[in-house]
Design an enzyme around this catalytic site. Structure first.
Site, PDB file in Angstrom:
ATOM      1  N   TYR A  68       0.823  -1.209   0.000  1.00  0.00           N
ATOM      2  CA  TYR A  68       0.000   0.000   0.000  1.00  0.00           C
ATOM      3  C   TYR A  68       0.859   1.262   0.000  1.00  0.00           C
ATOM      4  CZ  TYR A  68      -4.463  -2.237  -0.083  1.00  0.00           C
ATOM      5  OH  TYR A  68      -5.560  -2.938  -0.522  1.00  0.00           O
ATOM      6  N   ASN A 103     -12.319   3.224  -7.496  1.00  0.00           N
ATOM      7  CA  ASN A 103     -10.899   3.534  -7.371  1.00  0.00           C
ATOM      8  C   ASN A 103     -10.599   4.235  -6.049  1.00  0.00           C
ATOM      9  OD1 ASN A 103     -10.818   2.498  -9.910  1.00  0.00           O
ATOM     10  ND2 ASN A 103     -10.664   4.464 -10.958  1.00  0.00           N
ATOM     11  N   HIS A 120     -14.949   2.086  -2.446  1.00  0.00           N
ATOM     12  CA  HIS A 120     -13.908   1.190  -1.904  1.00  0.00           C
ATOM     13  C   HIS A 120     -12.890   1.946  -1.058  1.00  0.00           C
ATOM     14  CE1 HIS A 120     -14.711  -2.122  -5.185  1.00  0.00           C
ATOM     15  NE2 HIS A 120     -15.618  -2.102  -4.237  1.00  0.00           N
ATOM     16  N   CYS A 131      -8.583   1.299  18.130  1.00  0.00           N
ATOM     17  CA  CYS A 131      -9.220   2.515  18.681  1.00  0.00           C
ATOM     18  C   CYS A 131      -9.802   3.408  17.590  1.00  0.00           C
ATOM     19  CB  CYS A 131      -8.240   3.305  19.547  1.00  0.00           C
ATOM     20  SG  CYS A 131      -6.978   4.174  18.596  1.00  0.00           S
ATOM     21  N   CYS A 154      -0.453   1.745  16.128  1.00  0.00           N
ATOM     22  CA  CYS A 154      -0.980   2.937  16.789  1.00  0.00           C
ATOM     23  C   CYS A 154      -0.392   3.021  18.203  1.00  0.00           C
ATOM     24  CB  CYS A 154      -2.492   2.740  16.852  1.00  0.00           C
ATOM     25  SG  CYS A 154      -3.430   3.947  17.743  1.00  0.00           S
ATOM     26  N   GLY A 193     -14.416   1.718 -17.660  1.00  0.00           N
ATOM     27  CA  GLY A 193     -13.135   1.146 -17.232  1.00  0.00           C
ATOM     28  C   GLY A 193     -13.234   0.203 -16.051  1.00  0.00           C
ATOM     29  N   THR A 194     -14.309  -0.560 -16.011  1.00  0.00           N
ATOM     30  CA  THR A 194     -14.408  -1.582 -14.963  1.00  0.00           C
ATOM     31  C   THR A 194     -14.758  -2.925 -15.586  1.00  0.00           C
ATOM     32  OG1 THR A 194     -15.541  -2.309 -12.941  1.00  0.00           O
ATOM     33  CG2 THR A 194     -16.816  -0.874 -14.405  1.00  0.00           C
TER      34      THR A 194
HETATM   35  C1  BJW Z   1      -9.908   0.267 -19.776  1.00  0.00           C
HETATM   36  C2  BJW Z   1      -8.691   0.911 -20.048  1.00  0.00           C
HETATM   37  C3  BJW Z   1      -8.783   2.191 -20.642  1.00  0.00           C
HETATM   38  C4  BJW Z   1      -8.236  -0.963 -19.151  1.00  0.00           C
HETATM   39  N1  BJW Z   1      -9.991   2.704 -20.905  1.00  0.00           N
HETATM   40  N2  BJW Z   1     -11.082   0.790 -20.062  1.00  0.00           N
HETATM   41  C5  BJW Z   1     -17.256 -15.672  -4.657  1.00  0.00           C
HETATM   42  C6  BJW Z   1     -16.094 -15.970  -3.956  1.00  0.00           C
HETATM   43  C7  BJW Z   1     -15.495 -15.027  -3.107  1.00  0.00           C
HETATM   44  C8  BJW Z   1     -16.057 -13.795  -2.929  1.00  0.00           C
HETATM   45  C9  BJW Z   1     -17.201 -13.508  -3.621  1.00  0.00           C
HETATM   46  C10 BJW Z   1     -17.813 -14.425  -4.464  1.00  0.00           C
HETATM   47  N3  BJW Z   1     -18.913 -13.851  -5.002  1.00  0.00           N
HETATM   48  C11 BJW Z   1     -19.007 -12.599  -4.528  1.00  0.00           C
HETATM   49  C12 BJW Z   1     -17.978 -12.378  -3.674  1.00  0.00           C
HETATM   50  C13 BJW Z   1     -17.733 -11.144  -2.944  1.00  0.00           C
HETATM   51  C14 BJW Z   1     -16.606 -10.298  -3.490  1.00  0.00           C
HETATM   52  C15 BJW Z   1     -16.557 -10.358  -5.013  1.00  0.00           C
HETATM   53  O1  BJW Z   1     -17.286  -9.675  -5.704  1.00  0.00           O
HETATM   54  N4  BJW Z   1     -15.660 -11.167  -5.554  1.00  0.00           N
HETATM   55  C16 BJW Z   1     -15.579 -11.381  -7.016  1.00  0.00           C
HETATM   56  C17 BJW Z   1     -14.125 -11.291  -7.447  1.00  0.00           C
HETATM   57  C18 BJW Z   1     -16.213 -12.708  -7.327  1.00  0.00           C
HETATM   58  N5  BJW Z   1     -16.905  -8.950  -3.047  1.00  0.00           N
HETATM   59  C19 BJW Z   1     -16.567  -8.546  -1.834  1.00  0.00           C
HETATM   60  O2  BJW Z   1     -15.952  -9.246  -1.049  1.00  0.00           O
HETATM   61  C20 BJW Z   1     -17.044  -7.158  -1.449  1.00  0.00           C
HETATM   62  N6  BJW Z   1     -17.724  -7.246  -0.194  1.00  0.00           N
HETATM   63  C21 BJW Z   1     -18.854  -7.946  -0.055  1.00  0.00           C
HETATM   64  O3  BJW Z   1     -19.386  -8.509  -0.973  1.00  0.00           O
HETATM   65  O4  BJW Z   1     -19.334  -7.984   1.231  1.00  0.00           O
HETATM   66  C22 BJW Z   1     -20.374  -8.929   1.525  1.00  0.00           C
HETATM   67  C23 BJW Z   1     -19.709 -10.278   1.749  1.00  0.00           C
HETATM   68  C24 BJW Z   1     -19.023 -10.469   2.915  1.00  0.00           C
HETATM   69  C25 BJW Z   1     -18.435 -11.709   3.144  1.00  0.00           C
HETATM   70  C26 BJW Z   1     -18.474 -12.717   2.166  1.00  0.00           C
HETATM   71  C27 BJW Z   1     -19.135 -12.494   0.975  1.00  0.00           C
HETATM   72  C28 BJW Z   1     -19.767 -11.246   0.767  1.00  0.00           C
HETATM   73  C29 BJW Z   1     -15.847  -6.217  -1.288  1.00  0.00           C
HETATM   74  C30 BJW Z   1     -15.121  -5.997  -2.569  1.00  0.00           C
HETATM   75  C31 BJW Z   1     -13.898  -5.134  -2.323  1.00  0.00           C
HETATM   76  C32 BJW Z   1     -13.007  -5.035  -3.549  1.00  0.00           C
HETATM   77  N7  BJW Z   1     -11.768  -4.472  -3.161  1.00  0.00           N
HETATM   78  C33 BJW Z   1     -10.756  -4.170  -4.198  1.00  0.00           C
HETATM   79  C34 BJW Z   1      -9.488  -3.657  -3.508  1.00  0.00           C
HETATM   80  C35 BJW Z   1      -9.701  -2.216  -3.005  1.00  0.00           C
HETATM   81  C36 BJW Z   1      -8.490  -1.688  -2.322  1.00  0.00           C
HETATM   82  C37 BJW Z   1      -7.281  -1.556  -3.222  1.00  0.00           C
HETATM   83  O5  BJW Z   1      -7.339  -1.043  -4.342  1.00  0.00           O
HETATM   84  O6  BJW Z   1      -6.238  -1.960  -2.767  1.00  0.00           O
HETATM   85  O7  BJW Z   1     -11.290  -3.187  -5.119  1.00  0.00           O
HETATM   86  S1  BJW Z   1     -10.433  -5.551  -5.279  1.00  0.00           S
HETATM   87  C38 BJW Z   1     -10.308  -4.603  -6.769  1.00  0.00           C
HETATM   88  O8  BJW Z   1     -11.400  -4.908  -7.681  1.00  0.00           O
HETATM   89  C39 BJW Z   1     -10.510  -3.153  -6.335  1.00  0.00           C
HETATM   90  C40 BJW Z   1     -11.301  -2.615  -7.496  1.00  0.00           C
HETATM   91  O9  BJW Z   1     -11.976  -1.445  -7.090  1.00  0.00           O
HETATM   92  C41 BJW Z   1     -12.222  -3.753  -7.828  1.00  0.00           C
HETATM   93  C42 BJW Z   1     -12.804  -3.684  -9.200  1.00  0.00           C
HETATM   94  O10 BJW Z   1     -11.833  -3.780 -10.197  1.00  0.00           O
HETATM   95  P1  BJW Z   1     -11.974  -2.901 -11.527  1.00  0.00           P
HETATM   96  O11 BJW Z   1     -11.892  -1.475 -11.174  1.00  0.00           O
HETATM   97  O12 BJW Z   1     -13.127  -3.333 -12.303  1.00  0.00           O
HETATM   98  O13 BJW Z   1     -10.577  -3.240 -12.265  1.00  0.00           O
HETATM   99  P2  BJW Z   1     -10.244  -4.450 -13.286  1.00  0.00           P
HETATM  100  O14 BJW Z   1      -8.777  -4.518 -13.410  1.00  0.00           O
HETATM  101  O15 BJW Z   1     -10.958  -5.674 -12.910  1.00  0.00           O
HETATM  102  O16 BJW Z   1     -10.849  -3.969 -14.668  1.00  0.00           O
HETATM  103  C43 BJW Z   1     -10.298  -2.897 -15.409  1.00  0.00           C
HETATM  104  C44 BJW Z   1     -11.145  -2.709 -16.668  1.00  0.00           C
HETATM  105  O17 BJW Z   1     -10.697  -1.543 -17.331  1.00  0.00           O
HETATM  106  C45 BJW Z   1     -11.045  -3.868 -17.677  1.00  0.00           C
HETATM  107  O18 BJW Z   1     -12.349  -4.226 -18.087  1.00  0.00           O
HETATM  108  C46 BJW Z   1     -10.235  -3.267 -18.836  1.00  0.00           C
HETATM  109  O19 BJW Z   1     -10.622  -3.788 -20.104  1.00  0.00           O
HETATM  110  C47 BJW Z   1     -10.589  -1.817 -18.718  1.00  0.00           C
HETATM  111  N8  BJW Z   1      -9.589  -0.869 -19.229  1.00  0.00           N
HETATM  112  N9  BJW Z   1      -7.672   0.160 -19.682  1.00  0.00           N
HETATM  113  C48 BJW Z   1     -11.118   2.047 -20.658  1.00  0.00           C
HETATM  114  N10 BJW Z   1      -7.664   2.945 -20.977  1.00  0.00           N
HETATM  115 ZN    ZN Z   2      -5.296   2.699  18.237  1.00  0.00          ZN
END
Ligand code: BJW
Ligand code: ZN
Length: 254
Positions: A68, A103, A120, A131, A154, A193-194
């Site tokens: 990070y 993002n 996120h 705390c 902390c 872009g997702t």
């Molecule tokens: C362009 C381009 C250009 C490139 N122009 N386009 C089955 C198993 C396990 C878990 C799950 C499951 N089913 C559901 C879940 C839950 C899980 C989930 O969804 N998992 C899936 C992977 C299946 N979700 C969660 O856990 C969420 N919480 C939740 O559901 O709580 C309830 C729960 C609790 C307990 C158990 C189960 C449920 C929380 C999700 C948190 C995601 N966190 C992250 C990290 C954030 C911190 C950090 O950055 O360090 O968020 S992961 C990562 O993915 C990050 C992103 O915001 C997120 C989305 O990614 P994004 O932005 O779409 O990026 P990419 O790389 O995937 O795509 C880029 C796109 O851009 C592509 O399409 C390219 O083509 C395009 N592109 N250049 C236009 N120039």
């Molecule tokens: Zn503390």
């Protein structure tokens, strides 16, 4: 240059009052921030489940904290690209305009957008898991550097973590509820872009269409969402969005 918008899209944009936008890592790719799931994305070097969960942070705190810290330093040096700037201009053309971003890089804000929902979290913010004391990025770095083990703690002894949402964690209730309200009420919904793979963010465009929105996707590739879109614009958002801004200006002024 051929037009991006077809007649149906033009009509919908002409009559639109409420616009909502979902952005993902792709919109920041042209600023130099790697995406998560493309071949040169972050996740090819590091597994998301290894680094982006509380368990990972708890068991490998120094590694996750360093990851990070490095990403934060890249982001601090990074500027918004023409896609971010175009969205900030498009915002001014509509009565209601909200960006829901997955993002954590803060680039929409740097570009001058006003209504941003960061579902996120934000990488510049940190807090103690015990705390809940808040720590700035600078404070975090000082603590990290002065700790021999590189485990940021902390004063109370608790671990200091980034204020982001990891897999398996709930998104902040008020934030995600607000995002769904915007999706439900939108006349036009953009998904930009997702990969639309991560829930609950990926449910937002679906909610928008179910409630009557016109869905426009901007992406380099096909996604899970592509079959549901009313208009798909294939290409880099840093090129498409500035052109879209011009076309929107023309529609609204003609
Ligand atoms: C362009 C381009 C250009 C490139 N122009 N386009 C089955 C198993 C396990 C878990 C799950 C499951 N089913 C559901 C879940 C839950 C899980 C989930 O969804 N998992 C899936 C992977 C299946 N979700 C969660 O856990 C969420 N919480 C939740 O559901 O709580 C309830 C729960 C609790 C307990 C158990 C189960 C449920 C929380 C999700 C948190 C995601 N966190 C992250 C990290 C954030 C911190 C950090 O950055 O360090 O968020 S992961 C990562 O993915 C990050 C992103 O915001 C997120 C989305 O990614 P994004 O932005 O779409 O990026 P990419 O790389 O995937 O795509 C880029 C796109 O851009 C592509 O399409 C390219 O083509 C395009 N592109 N250049 C236009 N120039
Ligand atoms: Zn503390």
């Amino acid at each position: 240059m051929s037009e991006l918008l077809n007649n149906q899209a033009k009509e919908r944009i002409y009559g639109a009052r409420k616009v909502a936008v979902l952005t993902g890592a792709g919109i920041s790719a042209e600023s130099g921030i790697p995406t998560f799931r493309d071949t040169d994305g972050l996740w090819t070097k590091f597994s998301p489940m290894e680094l982006s969960s509380f368990e990972a942070f708890y068991n490998n705190t120094a590694i996750v904290a360093e990851w990070y810290k490095k990403r934060r330093h890249i982001i601090e040096e990074t500027m918004p690209n023409p896609g971010h700037y175009a969205l900030a201009e498009i915002e001014k053309k509509f009565q209601y305009f909200d960006i829901i971003t997955q993002n954590i890089d803060g680039l929409h804000s740097k570009a001058g957008s006003n209504n941003i929902i960061e579902i996120h979290g934000n990488i510049m913010k940190n807090y103690c898991i015990d705390c809940k004391k808040k720590y700035s990025a600078k404070e975090f770095d000082t603590i990290y550097e002065t700790s021999v083990s590189h485990i940021p703690r902390c004063n109370c002894g608790g671990l200091i973590r980034p204020d982001v949402v990891w897999f398996g964690e709930l998104l902040p209730k008020q934030t995600i509820e607000k995002a769904f309200q915007k999706a439900e009420k939108a006349d036009i919904f953009f998904s930009i872009g997702t990969s639309a793979m991560v829930r609950p963010a990926s449910d937002l465009p679906i909610t928008a269409i179910q409630n009557g929105a016109f869905l426009i996707e901007i992406n380099m590739k096909q996604t899970h969402l592509s079959d549901y879109t009313h208009l798909q614009l294939n290409g880099p958002s840093g090129k498409i969005l500035p052109q879209l801004l011009k076309e929107i200006e023309k529609i609204l002024h003609d």
